[in-house]
Design an enzyme around this catalytic site. Structure first.
Site, PDB file in Angstrom:
ATOM      1  N   ASP A  38       0.867  -1.185   0.000  1.00  0.00           N
ATOM      2  CA  ASP A  38       0.000   0.000   0.000  1.00  0.00           C
ATOM      3  C   ASP A  38       0.899   1.228   0.000  1.00  0.00           C
ATOM      4  OD1 ASP A  38      -2.130   2.011   0.887  1.00  0.00           O
ATOM      5  OD2 ASP A  38      -3.272   0.143   1.029  1.00  0.00           O
ATOM      6  N   ASP A  64       3.417   1.987  -4.665  1.00  0.00           N
ATOM      7  CA  ASP A  64       2.513   2.711  -5.554  1.00  0.00           C
ATOM      8  C   ASP A  64       2.292   1.794  -6.748  1.00  0.00           C
ATOM      9  OD1 ASP A  64       1.318   4.242  -7.518  1.00  0.00           O
ATOM     10  OD2 ASP A  64       2.762   5.894  -7.414  1.00  0.00           O
ATOM     11  N   VAL A  65       1.071   1.284  -6.909  1.00  0.00           N
ATOM     12  CA  VAL A  65       0.827   0.270  -7.942  1.00  0.00           C
ATOM     13  C   VAL A  65       0.945   0.812  -9.360  1.00  0.00           C
ATOM     14  CG1 VAL A  65      -0.599  -1.205  -6.480  1.00  0.00           C
ATOM     15  CG2 VAL A  65      -1.695   0.613  -7.838  1.00  0.00           C
ATOM     16  N   TYR A 157     -15.331   5.670 -12.708  1.00  0.00           N
ATOM     17  CA  TYR A 157     -15.079   4.473 -11.900  1.00  0.00           C
ATOM     18  C   TYR A 157     -15.629   3.235 -12.606  1.00  0.00           C
ATOM     19  CZ  TYR A 157     -15.206   1.500  -7.682  1.00  0.00           C
ATOM     20  OH  TYR A 157     -15.037   0.487  -6.773  1.00  0.00           O
ATOM     21  N   LYS A 161     -13.638  -0.243 -13.681  1.00  0.00           N
ATOM     22  CA  LYS A 161     -14.022  -1.537 -13.121  1.00  0.00           C
ATOM     23  C   LYS A 161     -14.600  -2.467 -14.186  1.00  0.00           C
ATOM     24  CE  LYS A 161     -12.602  -0.842  -8.965  1.00  0.00           C
ATOM     25  NZ  LYS A 161     -11.466  -1.622  -8.422  1.00  0.00           N
ATOM     26  N   THR A 194     -17.268   0.646   3.763  1.00  0.00           N
ATOM     27  CA  THR A 194     -15.857   1.028   3.804  1.00  0.00           C
ATOM     28  C   THR A 194     -15.768   2.547   3.644  1.00  0.00           C
ATOM     29  OG1 THR A 194     -15.520   0.846   1.408  1.00  0.00           O
ATOM     30  CG2 THR A 194     -15.211  -1.165   2.719  1.00  0.00           C
TER      31      THR A 194
END
Length: 272
Positions: A38, A64-65, A157, A161, A194
């Site tokens: 993360d 950092d992906v 978004y 996705k 979340t």
């Protein structure tokens, strides 16, 4: 049934909080050595400390992906430390909502796409070779109910996705063609309690942000089960896909949404 992923090594991106943290904790509890990555250098180590306190194995790596160079380093560290990689949970993601797509900046569009889509691409590109050396494994990509159906205020978004959903299917077919023993599936959470809900605007176009969305209130009316899900509900699905219990499952979607994608229900009005 305990020890469902005993002896496996799992990498969970975005593992410092929410769904990622729940996945890391459950996989570790079920016997996996878990690498939590993360950008959050405060909560990430806290998650790992909790896992170790429970007597399980985990390590935190800052990541950092969107950085390909860092992906190379992370995978090399996993292989150096554990010598194998069996499970990839490509979970890191953000949600940027806007009252109208006309109000979304190109900068935000690109940032969301970089994390949600480029990050998943890089995870697969750099983890597949390690998993192939292991002799197989499971890739689990975190999509969303928003990857199956449109959602107002979340068009950007949804685009990311939806891309993850089809990317998972394509990589599943690639791995099957290679005969490398790697299964690939996507997970599609619905309304899960979340912190992401506090970042989605609720105002009408042009009005910006109103009070944060209460996921429990929204789920009460939007889901057939009339309640929000919890991060651990998603983690249990991830555990199934990571384990040998799903050995004949690849290229499909695991929808965990309280029934939202199936349809709607009409509830009787309260008495009185």
């Amino acid at each position: 049934m305990a020890g469902q992923v005993q002896g496996k090594v799992a990498l969970v991106t975005g593992g410092a909080s929410g769904i990622g943290a729940a996945c890391a904790e459950l996989l570790a509890r079920e016997g996996a050595s878990v690498v939590v990555t993360d950008v959050d250098e405060l909560r990430g180590p806290e998650v790992v400390a909790g896992i170790k306190k429970a007597g399980n194995e985990a390590v935190f790596l800052h990541q950092d992906v969107t950085s390909e160079a860092r992906w190379i380093e992370v995978v090399a560290e996993v292989m150096k430390r554990y010598g194998r990689l069996d499970v990839l949970v490509s979970n890191a993601g953000i949600g940027i909502g806007v009252p109208s797509i006309t109000e979304m900046s190109l900068e935000d569009w690109r940032r969301q796409t970089a994390i949600n889509l480029d990050g998943v691409f890089l995870s697969v590109k750099h983890c597949l070779p390690a998993m192939r050396k292991t002799g197989g494994g499971s890739v689990i990509m975190m999509s969303s109910l928003a990857g199956l159906r449109g959602s107002a205020n979340l068009s950007g978004y949804c685009a990311t996705k939806g891309g993850v959903r089809l990317f998972a299917k394509a990589i599943a077919m690639e791995c099957a063609t290679f005969g490398d023993g790697i299964r690939v599936n996507s997970v599609h959470p619905g309304i899960i309690d979340t912190p992401i809900w506090g970042k989605i605007p609720t105002g009408a176009p042009g009005q910006g942000q109103n009070a944060p969305i209460d996921p429990e209130e929204r789920a009460k009316f939007a889901t057939p089960l009339a309640r929000a899900g919890h991060a651990m509900d998603i983690a249990k699905g991830v555990l199934y896909l990571a384990s040998d219990a799903s050995s004949y499952v690849t290229g499909t979607e695991l929808v965990i949404d309280g029934g939202m994608n199936a349809g709607g229900v009409v509830r009787p009005a309260p008495a009185g």
